[in-house]
Design a protein around this motif. Structure first.
Motif, PDB file in Angstrom:
ATOM      1  N   LYS A 125       0.823  -1.210   0.000  1.00 40.33           N
ATOM      2  CA  LYS A 125       0.000   0.000   0.000  1.00 40.33           C
ATOM      3  C   LYS A 125       0.860   1.265   0.000  1.00 40.33           C
ATOM      4  O   LYS A 125       0.518   2.244  -0.641  1.00 40.33           O
ATOM      5  N   ALA A 126       1.984   1.224   0.702  1.00 40.79           N
ATOM      6  CA  ALA A 126       2.821   2.418   0.852  1.00 40.79           C
ATOM      7  C   ALA A 126       3.827   2.613  -0.280  1.00 40.79           C
ATOM      8  O   ALA A 126       4.194   3.746  -0.589  1.00 40.79           O
ATOM      9  N   GLU A 127       4.291   1.527  -0.910  1.00 42.83           N
ATOM     10  CA  GLU A 127       5.456   1.631  -1.784  1.00 42.83           C
ATOM     11  C   GLU A 127       5.241   1.336  -3.264  1.00 42.83           C
ATOM     12  O   GLU A 127       6.050   1.763  -4.091  1.00 42.83           O
ATOM     13  N   LEU A 128       4.200   0.596  -3.614  1.00 42.66           N
ATOM     14  CA  LEU A 128       4.040   0.244  -5.027  1.00 42.66           C
ATOM     15  C   LEU A 128       3.401   1.370  -5.827  1.00 42.66           C
ATOM     16  O   LEU A 128       2.442   1.985  -5.369  1.00 42.66           O
ATOM     17  N   PRO A 129       3.918   1.627  -7.029  1.00 44.07           N
ATOM     18  CA  PRO A 129       3.331   2.658  -7.888  1.00 44.07           C
ATOM     19  C   PRO A 129       2.073   2.121  -8.600  1.00 44.07           C
ATOM     20  O   PRO A 129       2.095   1.773  -9.774  1.00 44.07           O
ATOM     21  N   VAL A 130       1.012   2.000  -7.797  1.00 43.53           N
ATOM     22  CA  VAL A 130      -0.296   1.558  -8.291  1.00 43.53           C
ATOM     23  C   VAL A 130      -1.294   2.625  -7.877  1.00 43.53           C
ATOM     24  O   VAL A 130      -1.280   3.090  -6.745  1.00 43.53           O
ATOM     25  N   TRP A 131      -2.147   3.006  -8.828  1.00 42.30           N
ATOM     26  CA  TRP A 131      -3.123   4.062  -8.562  1.00 42.30           C
ATOM     27  C   TRP A 131      -4.515   3.580  -8.899  1.00 42.30           C
ATOM     28  O   TRP A 131      -4.698   2.705  -9.740  1.00 42.30           O
ATOM     29  N   GLY A 132      -5.496   4.190  -8.249  1.00 45.44           N
ATOM     30  CA  GLY A 132      -6.882   3.835  -8.519  1.00 45.44           C
ATOM     31  C   GLY A 132      -7.723   5.068  -8.752  1.00 45.44           C
ATOM     32  O   GLY A 132      -7.614   6.044  -8.028  1.00 45.44           O
ATOM     33  N   ALA A 133      -8.562   4.998  -9.770  1.00 50.87           N
ATOM     34  CA  ALA A 133      -9.559   6.037 -10.019  1.00 50.87           C
ATOM     35  C   ALA A 133     -10.893   5.474  -9.563  1.00 50.87           C
ATOM     36  O   ALA A 133     -11.333   4.420 -10.041  1.00 50.87           O
ATOM     37  N   GLU A 134     -11.523   6.160  -8.598  1.00 52.45           N
ATOM     38  CA  GLU A 134     -12.847   5.735  -8.149  1.00 52.45           C
ATOM     39  C   GLU A 134     -13.862   6.103  -9.216  1.00 52.45           C
ATOM     40  O   GLU A 134     -13.947   7.264  -9.626  1.00 52.45           O
ATOM     41  N   LEU A 135     -14.611   5.114  -9.654  1.00 52.51           N
ATOM     42  CA  LEU A 135     -15.647   5.330 -10.654  1.00 52.51           C
ATOM     43  C   LEU A 135     -16.986   5.362  -9.924  1.00 52.51           C
ATOM     44  O   LEU A 135     -17.297   4.468  -9.138  1.00 52.51           O
ATOM     45  N   PHE A 136     -17.768   6.386 -10.198  1.00 54.46           N
ATOM     46  CA  PHE A 136     -19.035   6.559  -9.500  1.00 54.46           C
ATOM     47  C   PHE A 136     -20.202   6.073 -10.346  1.00 54.46           C
ATOM     48  O   PHE A 136     -20.102   5.953 -11.576  1.00 54.46           O
ATOM     49  N   GLU A 137     -21.326   5.828  -9.693  1.00 61.55           N
ATOM     50  CA  GLU A 137     -22.522   5.353 -10.380  1.00 61.55           C
ATOM     51  C   GLU A 137     -22.999   6.314 -11.465  1.00 61.55           C
ATOM     52  O   GLU A 137     -23.628   5.893 -12.424  1.00 61.55           O
ATOM     53  N   ASP A 138     -22.659   7.623 -11.315  1.00 61.98           N
ATOM     54  CA  ASP A 138     -23.087   8.602 -12.319  1.00 61.98           C
ATOM     55  C   ASP A 138     -22.080   8.737 -13.466  1.00 61.98           C
ATOM     56  O   ASP A 138     -22.126   9.684 -14.238  1.00 61.98           O
ATOM     57  N   ASN A 139     -21.150   7.782 -13.566  1.00 64.89           N
ATOM     58  CA  ASN A 139     -20.129   7.713 -14.624  1.00 64.89           C
ATOM     59  C   ASN A 139     -19.054   8.791 -14.536  1.00 64.89           C
ATOM     60  O   ASN A 139     -18.317   9.000 -15.489  1.00 64.89           O
ATOM     61  N   THR A 140     -18.934   9.476 -13.399  1.00 67.56           N
ATOM     62  CA  THR A 140     -17.806  10.383 -13.180  1.00 67.56           C
ATOM     63  C   THR A 140     -16.744   9.594 -12.407  1.00 67.56           C
ATOM     64  O   THR A 140     -16.982   8.454 -12.002  1.00 67.56           O
TER      65      THR A 140
END
Length: 147
Positions: A125-140
Motif C-alpha cells: 500500500k505504501a510503496e508500489l506505484p499503483v493508482w486507482g480512479a474511483e468510478l461513480f454510479e453517475d459515470n464520473t
C-alpha cells in the motif's frame, strides 16, 4: 538477498474466488507448511460527496511496480521464515464487492505467516506505484491518493 527476475503480480480485472481457491489447493502437497495467512483487499462502495463508488480503475507503472515488489519480497523473505509468498494485484476495472489484492504467505508456523502477510500488505500500500480512479454510479470519477 536472492537474485532473480521480478514476478508479474498483476491480474487483469478482479481476482476471482476460484483463483484464490486454486492457489490455496496447490499448497496441500507442501507438507512442511503449518500455517497460512491470507489478506484479501476488496473494493468498497464508499459514498463520497453524495456519490456512490461503483468500481475502481487500477493503473500502475508495471515494470517499476514489479521491481519494487521483488525488493519487498526479498526483504520479507529475509526477515521471516516463510515457505511461500504470493502477491496478486488487479489492473483495470474492479467493481465494488470484488477482490483487487490477494496476499498469501505460508510458513512452518502461523506467527511468521501472519506477521509477514501484515507487513507485505502495508508495504504494498505504501510503496508500489499503483493508482486507482474511483468510478461513480453517475459515470464520473476521481483519483485516489492511496490505492
Amino acid at each position: 538477498m536472492k537474485e532473480g527476475k521480478p514476478k508479474n503480480i498483476f491480474i487483469k480485472g478482479a481476482i476471482t474466488a476460484s483463483f484464490i481457491a486454486e492457489s490455496i489447493e496447490k499448497h496441500s502437497v507442501k507438507k512442511n507448511i503449518g500455517g497460512h495467512s491470507i489478506f484479501l483487499g476488496q473494493v468498497r462502495a464508499d459514498e463520497i460527496n453524495g456519490k456512490k463508488v461503483s468500481a475502481i480503475e487500477y493503473t500502475a507503472y508495471e515494470e517499476m511496480a514489479m521491481q519494487k515488489m521483488h525488493e519487498i519480497r526479498e526483504a520479507v523473505f529475509e526477515q521471516y521464515e516463510l515457505t511461500c509468498m504470493h502477491v496478486y494485484h488487479s489492473l483495470g476495472k474492479v467493481a465494488a464487492g470484488e477482490i483487487c489484492l490477494f496476499v498469501f504467505t505460508s510458513s512452518a508456523h502461523r506467527k511468521a505467516a501472519i506477521a509477514a502477510c501484515s507487513e507485505l500488505v502495508e508495504r504494498i500500500k505504501a510503496e508500489l506505484p499503483v493508482w486507482g480512479a474511483e468510478l461513480f454510479e453517475d459515470n464520473t470519477h476521481q483519483w485516489k491518493v492511496n490505492q
